[in-house]
Structures are given as C-alpha cells and as structure tokens.
Design an enzyme around this catalytic site. Structure first.
Site, PDB file in Angstrom:
ATOM      1  N   GLU A 317       0.828  -1.205   0.000  1.00  0.00           N
ATOM      2  CA  GLU A 317       0.000   0.000   0.000  1.00  0.00           C
ATOM      3  C   GLU A 317       0.868   1.263   0.000  1.00  0.00           C
ATOM      4  O   GLU A 317       0.700   2.159  -0.825  1.00  0.00           O
ATOM      5  CB  GLU A 317      -0.896  -0.039   1.240  1.00  0.00           C
ATOM      6  N   HIS A 318       1.776   1.370   0.956  1.00  0.00           N
ATOM      7  CA  HIS A 318       2.651   2.535   1.086  1.00  0.00           C
ATOM      8  C   HIS A 318       4.103   2.095   0.874  1.00  0.00           C
ATOM      9  O   HIS A 318       4.554   1.157   1.522  1.00  0.00           O
ATOM     10  CB  HIS A 318       2.570   3.153   2.483  1.00  0.00           C
TER      11      HIS A 318
END
Length: 448
Positions: A317-318
């Site tokens: 995600e990040h």
C-alpha cells in the site's frame, strides 16, 4: 539474493475469516429483509446506540461543530483544501471529447459523476477524521450531487471532530451509524436511508467483508486490508527516521505489516536497535508491538535494483523511499499504492494532511489498481452518432459481414437495413411488403 535480519513470525492472512464472512452475510440478509428495524437493533447490539433517528439534522450538526476547538476546525479546513486542490487537478486531467473518426462518424466520451455516494468513516479506537476528507471531499470534487456519510458513535458519544470534518467536506447527509449495518443500509437502502451507487472508505475486517459481499449490487472503491508500509533505504538513510516511520504504520493494528528493504546491513541492525528502544514507550504499543513482532521484516539486498524488484513483489500500500536519489523509484517501480519520496515526506503525511488520497490497495492489490481518486466517482461513458448516410452504408455492410461470422443474424440485419435504406442494397431476408415499405419511406423522406 537477499537475507533477512528479521523475519515475520506469522504469514499475512489471505481472504476473510469464515466466521467474519458468515457474520457479515447474516447482518446483510437481516438489513435486506427488515430494513430500519434491523439497523436499529444491530446498532443497539454492537454500539449501544439507538437514537430516535440516525441522521443528524442541520441544527444538531451546527451544535456539534460548535464544540470543536477552533484550531482543530482550522486544521480540518487546511487539510481539506489540500485534498480538494489535488482532486481538482485529477478531475481536470479527465476530459470529455468528441472526434470524427471517419467522415460523418462522430464518437464521444463523457465523464459523468455517480448520482449518490456513501462515505464510511471509521470510529472505534481511532476516529479516522482524515477519512472524511478522502471520501467526501473527493466525491464532491468529482461532482457527486448526493454524498451520504456514516460514522459510528464512540462508546456512546458523538465523535464531534469527525462530524465537523464530514460537514465541512460537504456531506449532504450525516448518519451516526457504524459497522456492517451502516454499510448494508447505504448499499441496500431502507425507509430512512436512501441507497447509494458506490461505497467508499476504510473499515475493520467486517466492514471490508461487507463491501466485498455487496459489490455488484453497489460499486465500491476497493477492498482494503490491514495498513502496510515498506521502506526502501540505502546507507545514506537515517536509521532513527526509518525506525520511527516503520512504527508509525504498525500502530494501525496488530496485523499491520512493516517491512524494511535495505542495501546496508549496518543500517538494518541500527533500525532494529532503535525499534527495540522506541516501542516500549509508545502509547499505541498494544497494537504496534504485535504488528512488528509478527509481521515486521528487515531484509538486506545487494543493491537498489534488487530492492526495487523485491518491493514490487510485495506490492504494498505505502512505499517510502529513503535513498540518496529517491526519484529513481518513479522509473524503476510499478506495483505500489502510493510512493513517498525522500526524507522530507512520510506515509503519515499522506495519511493525514498532504492532499493525496489515503484510501489505497493492500494485500497486493497494487498489482492491478490504484487507490481512491476522483475518477472512481465518475462513469466514463461513450456515445456514437453517424450523420453521413454513406458512412452508415459502409458500416452497415461491414456490420453485416462481421456479425454473420459470429452467427449473429439479428445484428447483421440492423446493418443490412441501413445499407438498404441509404444505398438500395437488397434485403434477401425481408419479405416483399417490408422491403417495399422501406423503399417508399426512403422516397418520401427524400421528397422536398
């Protein structure tokens, strides 16, 4: 080749727990069958909350907002301005157009907002005020005329800052209602909560599973799991900053993976030492500690080429890039929800204040989708118009041949009839009266 200085104690979960699936299915069926009665009973059971009505009226909203400190309101407005500004640039990048692909053949594209969007803003331990910015501001910037927003009460209390954020973001309806019952009510509609066309926003495992089960009856933004962070660091990175940033995301929940990929054994060991010293004093240690213990990793690779390749395999995600030349990742990576380049930024900026959307794909979803953005609230639709009879004749003849290859005789005849009307082509499949009627109509239309 790579080696692990710290390996995860547990493998990440894949898919919903069977018990979660069954519980969610039962709640959705109940809301589908009994509407508001089911919603009220479920809210009382799970949140101890059963007001006369779940929707807040304008006077109630005004009174709640008045209790929020001025600095908090100013900060909410600033963050929402950041989100709105970025979303406006996204919207401007999507243009309507019409082109003449052949003489007399007009093809066009329009981007039309959905009629109604549901925004779920989680509560519980963490009242995620920022989720109101990401879902409501973005929807309104896309041009959605109706945004219905839900957030749960927290231990029987109204989450005033969250309500203020919803209001300032432009929500048309605000409901103090949480959990699967809120998502189901928005998706299915009840006597007091009209249905929406798309559900957006994060939530716990039950909310995520509810969105999965309701997808198809209603649109969704994406299926989000536990928050993930992956940091790529070389020998130039500050190990203390790396440790702090890893733990910043581990505090989301005990199942949140935090991974460091580094080219430096020394940096990796220093990060482990810093984490060990920081964790005991964290107020959110009860989440961050098991997340790091069970799902944290420190991996050493030979060079940055290997780091980028391995990071793409994680498809997190990040992804935070703390290297001497962080912008290199823009050309070298493809599978991530969002990139955070250089020491001057961090994932927490994206989560809370910088303006990009924090609703992002997890569990390797970044291989096939990006996160929530203006475009998710828009339907890109097409239209066609043929204004030159000669062009319709050519297309009609082509359509007849192409359709008969696929044995679609009805499709072929739609092409045939235009070639017959505009160019006098024969219609061997039509009876004489029908063909004669068509010819007569052509003559009549051509008359002055």
């Amino acid at each position: 080749m790579h080696r692990q200085l710290k390996a995860p104690a547990e493998s990440p979960a894949r898919g919903a727990d069977p018990e979660v699936r069954a519980t969610v299915a039962a709640i959705i069926d109940d809301v589908r069958a009994r509407g508001d009665d089911a919603v009220r009973e479920l809210s009382a059971r799970f949140d101890g909350w059963s007001p006369e009505r779940f929707r807040l009226g304008p006077d109630e909203v005004e009174a709640i907002v008045a209790t929020v400190p001025a600095q908090v309101l100013d900060d909410i407005r600033t963050v929402q301005a950041n989100v709105r500004r970025f979303a406006e640039h996204q919207r401007a990048s999507l243009r309507d157009f019409e082109v003449e692909t052949e003489p007399g053949v007009l093809l066009g594209q329009r981007n039309i907002p959905v009629a109604a969007a549901g925004a779920y803003v989680p509560g519980g331990r963490y009242p995620l005020v920022a989720s109101a910015h990401m879902t409501i501001v973005t929807a309104k910037t896309a041009g959605v005329p109706r945004v219905a927003a839900c957030t749960p009460p927290i231990r029987g209390q109204v989450p005033a800052a969250t309500v203020a954020a919803m209001h300032l973001a432009g929500a048309d309806e605000i409901y103090l209602l949480g959990g699967v019952q809120a998502v189901a009510a928005l998706a299915l509609g009840t006597a007091s909560i009209p249905a929406v066309d798309i559900l957006t926003g994060p939530g716990n495992a039950y909310v995520a599973e509810a969105k999965r089960q309701l997808f198809g009856e209603v649109g969704i933004d994406l299926l989000a799991g536990p928050t993930e962070i992956l940091i790529i660091a070389d020998a130039y990175a500050d190990p203390f900053v790396v440790a702090v940033d890893l733990l910043s995301q581990a505090e989301h929940g005990p199942d949140s993976p935090a991974v460091l990929i580094t080219t430096s054994v020394d940096l990796g060991r220093q990060v482990l030492d810093h984490v060990a010293r920081i964790l005991p004093g964290m107020p959110t240690r009860d989440y961050a500690e098991p997340a790091w213990r069970d799902h944290g990793q420190v991996i050493v690779v030979d060079d940055l080429d290997a780091a980028y390749a391995l990071a793409d395999e994680f498809a997190f995600e990040h992804v935070q890039v703390l290297t001497r030349q962080p912008r290199e990742a823009l050309e070298r990576m493809r599978d991530y929800g969002a990139l955070f380049l250089g020491e001057g930024t961090c994932v927490s900026y994206g989560d809370k204040v910088i303006g990009t959307n924090h609703t992002l794909p997890t569990r390797r979803g970044a291989r096939y989708t990006g996160g929530l953005w203006v475009g998710r609230y828009l339907k890109t639709v097409t239209y066609q118009e043929v204004v030159d009879p000669a062009a319709s004749v050519a297309l009609g003849r082509l359509c007849g041949r192409a359709s008969r290859v696929e044995l679609f005789e009805g499709h072929a005849r739609s092409g045939d009839v235009r070639a017959a009307k505009y160019a006098g082509d024969p219609l061997p499949w039509a009876d004489a009266p029908a063909e004669a009627a068509l010819s007569a109509r052509v003559v009549a239309e051509a008359a002055p």
